[in-house]
Design an enzyme around this catalytic site. Structure first.
Site, PDB file in Angstrom:
ATOM      1  N   GLY A   1      71.286 124.361  53.724  1.00 34.77           N
ATOM      2  CA  GLY A   1      69.859 124.044  53.699  1.00 34.77           C
ATOM      3  C   GLY A   1      69.377 123.543  52.347  1.00 34.77           C
ATOM      4  O   GLY A   1      68.295 123.917  51.898  1.00 34.77           O
TER       5      GLY A   1
ATOM      6  N   LYS B   1      82.444 136.446  45.280  1.00 35.47           N
ATOM      7  CA  LYS B   1      83.529 135.585  44.771  1.00 35.47           C
ATOM      8  C   LYS B   1      83.321 134.097  45.081  1.00 35.47           C
ATOM      9  O   LYS B   1      83.491 133.257  44.187  1.00 35.47           O
ATOM     10  CB  LYS B   1      84.873 136.080  45.322  1.00 35.47           C
TER      11      LYS B   1
ATOM     12  N   THR C   1      80.692 132.436  45.323  1.00 36.14           N
ATOM     13  CA  THR C   1      79.674 131.925  44.409  1.00 36.14           C
ATOM     14  C   THR C   1      80.259 131.750  43.008  1.00 36.14           C
ATOM     15  O   THR C   1      80.044 130.724  42.354  1.00 36.14           O
ATOM     16  CB  THR C   1      78.468 132.891  44.371  1.00 36.14           C
TER      17      THR C   1
ATOM     18  N   CYS D   1      59.991 104.902  72.044  1.00 36.33           N
ATOM     19  CA  CYS D   1      60.911 103.768  71.867  1.00 36.33           C
ATOM     20  C   CYS D   1      61.694 103.516  73.160  1.00 36.33           C
ATOM     21  O   CYS D   1      61.114 103.035  74.125  1.00 36.33           O
ATOM     22  CB  CYS D   1      61.794 103.995  70.649  1.00 36.33           C
TER      23      CYS D   1
ATOM     24  N   HIS E   1      58.151 104.965  66.404  1.00 34.14           N
ATOM     25  CA  HIS E   1      58.612 106.356  66.285  1.00 34.14           C
ATOM     26  C   HIS E   1      57.556 107.213  65.589  1.00 34.14           C
ATOM     27  O   HIS E   1      57.607 107.373  64.361  1.00 34.14           O
ATOM     28  CB  HIS E   1      59.904 106.412  65.476  1.00 34.14           C
TER      29      HIS E   1
ATOM     30  N   GLU F   1      57.276 110.315  65.522  1.00 32.71           N
ATOM     31  CA  GLU F   1      57.837 111.568  64.973  1.00 32.71           C
ATOM     32  C   GLU F   1      58.103 111.493  63.476  1.00 32.71           C
ATOM     33  O   GLU F   1      58.031 112.502  62.781  1.00 32.71           O
ATOM     34  CB  GLU F   1      59.100 111.973  65.742  1.00 32.71           C
TER      35      GLU F   1
HETATM   36  N1  GLN Z   1      67.743 100.529  72.268  1.00 33.60           N
HETATM   37  C1  GLN Z   1      66.347 100.194  72.212  1.00 33.60           C
HETATM   38  C2  GLN Z   1      66.093  98.992  71.309  1.00 33.60           C
HETATM   39  O1  GLN Z   1      66.892  98.680  70.453  1.00 33.60           O
HETATM   40  C3  GLN Z   1      65.505 101.380  71.790  1.00 33.60           C
HETATM   41  C4  GLN Z   1      65.777 101.837  70.381  1.00 33.60           C
HETATM   42  C5  GLN Z   1      65.193 103.189  70.082  1.00 33.60           C
HETATM   43  O2  GLN Z   1      64.893 103.970  70.987  1.00 33.60           O
HETATM   44  N2  GLN Z   1      65.062 103.519  68.821  1.00 33.60           N
HETATM   45  O3  GLN Z   1      65.085  98.365  71.429  1.00 33.60           O
END
Ligand code: GLN
Length: 538
Positions: free
Chosen positions: A19, A191, A193, A382, A507, A509
């Site tokens: 981590g 040890k 460490t 996506c 994306h 996220e």
């Molecule tokens: N494979 C798809 C594309 O290239 C989706 C890519 C993804 O989900 N990041 O458009």
């Protein structure tokens, strides 16, 4: 004169997966909450020039920055904890460093000299370590891998030199190690460490601080022993116990006064530490009120690090909604028309994950059809959005052969390459990558979630909604609620006659951060809570 920055190097010993990323982020957060500006850089000793082409099974998620760098997932932790956007300069692999040096050699820039690991490779590493010098108060540099790995040597050497050059009062070495508990003997062992610190010292690095990962509390005499044998002050041997949630780690470090010790050693003024908001956030994670079940259908579910940012985004959105989000991971290859109802039984929401390649596509499409027809909240990211477009084409628009040209080339490629992507042959770094602006339709679910009409989100894909089918889709009830400002690219789709059905080409996220979360994840979890409530009431 720019101000001078303080540097904290974080190395790891004994074994990997202790981590380091969380430790770096947590130290960063503590310093930030004391009022300092902080960034974190990650140096990875592997040779890949472009982590974007690495297999998610082996390496976990590829994290994408605003400026389109495809990076290690640790950068995601840095952004989530510190609430700052990383750039290309926050990451370097040995491959990139060597590549630059070799290109320079090819251009004749070394004037016939022998090009060597020391000084040429180490100089290039140091140049990158100085990328933010004077820009941030504190620069944390995480060195990937485990001390003693052959490929890590130039990085340790560069760190040693860099610390010498900026002055020891401006640089600190933190070593994260492991103190195993041996059940049969009923004791912890120091040890490993000792050995790992010894290895570090062989490279001329004497750690100032040891963070000892352990599953049991480390008594004072154990810490004293480690201190003595490792040549570190006793109070600088800090235990790092397993945490219930990774977001609790900064609070655990603060309890051990880690930030105090760091400030003192780096001659930083000890301003007040403000962890109130963060503590409230952690409390909400640990004691949520309402359970919801969300299914994530994807191809890499066996290796959940592949969806790191998504699962973290659910933790943030859960805390904000006071919900305990239980995730049901479903392998898209295990779903088909015959078992979809059973697989999705009892869920309050479905997220179809990003991905590449045709494996599991039909499973994803069956799952989407099920939730669309049953009014269960849906969030497609996506590839997940592209599957929703295919599903809607097949089952609502009357195009039984609708598909993406990534999987099948026919006249019904509702998802297709833009002309400029058709001739790309290199796989590395050639997708639509990084931040793009998007304009939202007024009164859409997307606009309601974001509370604005102009957003920017990060992309990593090649294929797009095929504009030839726009009219058909809109006529059949799909709203294209987000597009590029010139309206040429479809970025968000949604169904107005469904409780919450949203697919995004980007994306989201990557931009979900601790405490504040991401608008779409927050709205999706809210819709799932609503669904859970209705199911109870029914
Ligand atoms: N494979 C798809 C594309 O290239 C989706 C890519 C993804 O989900 N990041 O458009």
């Amino acid at each position: 004169m720019p101000k001078s920055s303080k540097y904290i190097f974080i190395t790891g010993g004994v074994l990997s997966s202790l981590g380091k990323g969380i430790a770096s982020s947590s130290i960063g957060l503590l310093l930030k909450q004391r009022g300092y500006s902080v960034t974190v850089q990650k140096f990875d000793p592997y040779i890949n020039v472009d982590p974007g082409t690495m297999n998610p099974y082996q390496h976990g998620e590829v994290y994408v920055t605003d400026d389109g760098a495809e990076t290690d997932l640790d950068l995601g932790h840095y952004e989530r904890y510190l609430d700052v956007s990383m750039t290309r300069a926050n990451t370097a692999t040995a491959g990139q460093v060597y590549y630059d040096v070799i290109m320079r050699e090819r251009r004749g820039e070394y004037l016939g000299k022998t090009v060597q690991v020391i000084p040429h490779i180490t100089d290039e590493i140091k140049r990158r370590m100085r990328a933010y010098d004077g820009v941030f108060d504190v620069i944390i540099i995480e060195i990937g891998g485990t001390v003693g790995d052959i490929e890590g040597l130039p990085f340790l050497e560069a760190a040693r030199q860099h610390a010498l050059e900026v002055g020891r009062q401006n640089a600190l070495f933190v070593h994260l190690t492991f103190v195993p508990y041996i059940k049969s003997a009923g004791e912890v062992k120091t040890k490993p460490t000792q050995h790992s610190v010894k290895t570090l010292m062989e490279f001329g690095i004497m750690p100032d601080l040891l963070l000892c990962r352990s599953e049991v509390k480390l008594d004072r005499d154990i810490r004293a022993k480690i201190a003595l044998f490792c040549n570190v002050e006793e109070r600088s041997v800090v235990e790092a116990l397993d945490a219930e949630t990774i977001y609790e780690v900064p609070m655990m470090f603060a309890k051990r006064e880690l930030d105090d010790i760091i400030c003192e050693k780096l001659h930083l003024k000890r301003s007040n530490l403000d962890l109130d908001t963060w503590s409230r956030f952690v409390h909400r994670i640990k004691a949520p009120k309402h359970p919801v079940t969300i299914a994530i259908v994807g191809k890499y579910v066996k290796h959940q690090d592949s969806y790191k940012s998504i699962s973290e985004a659910f933790i943030h959105a859960g805390a904000i909604n006071n919900a305990k989000v239980n995730i049901r991971w479903i392998d898209s290859e295990h779903v088909d028309v015959s078992n979809v109802a059973e697989q999705l039984d009892g869920i309050d929401g479905l997220l179809v994950a990003p991905g590449f390649g045709s494996r599991g596509i039909e499973g994803k499409i069956s799952a989407i059809r099920h939730v669309r027809e049953h009014g269960i909240p849906f969030f497609g990211i996506c590839l997940g959005m592209q599957c929703a477009v295919i599903e809607f084409g097949r089952n609502v628009c009357g195009l039984p052969e609708a598909n993406s040209s990534e999987f099948k080339k026919n006249k019904f490629s509702v998802i297709d390459l833009l002309p400029e992507q058709r001739h790309v042959t290199d796989k590395g770094g050639t997708m639509r990558l990084g931040a793009y602006p998007c304009t939202l339709k007024k009164k859409s679910k997307a606009a309601a979630a974001y509370k604005t009409e102009h957003i920017s989100e990060r992309h990593r894909h090649r294929y797009e909604f095929n504009n030839e089918f726009r009219e058909l889709y809109e006529g059949s009830g799909m709203v294209l609620s987000g597009t590029s400002p010139d309206e040429k690219l479809v970025e968000i789709i949604e169904l107005p006659n469904h409780p919450w059905f949203v697919g995004v080409q980007f994306h989201p996220e990557y931009k979900s951060r601790a405490v504040t979360g991401h608008p779409l994840f927050v709205a999706f979890v809210k819709a799932a809570l609503h669904h859970a409530q209705e199911t109870v009431d029914a």
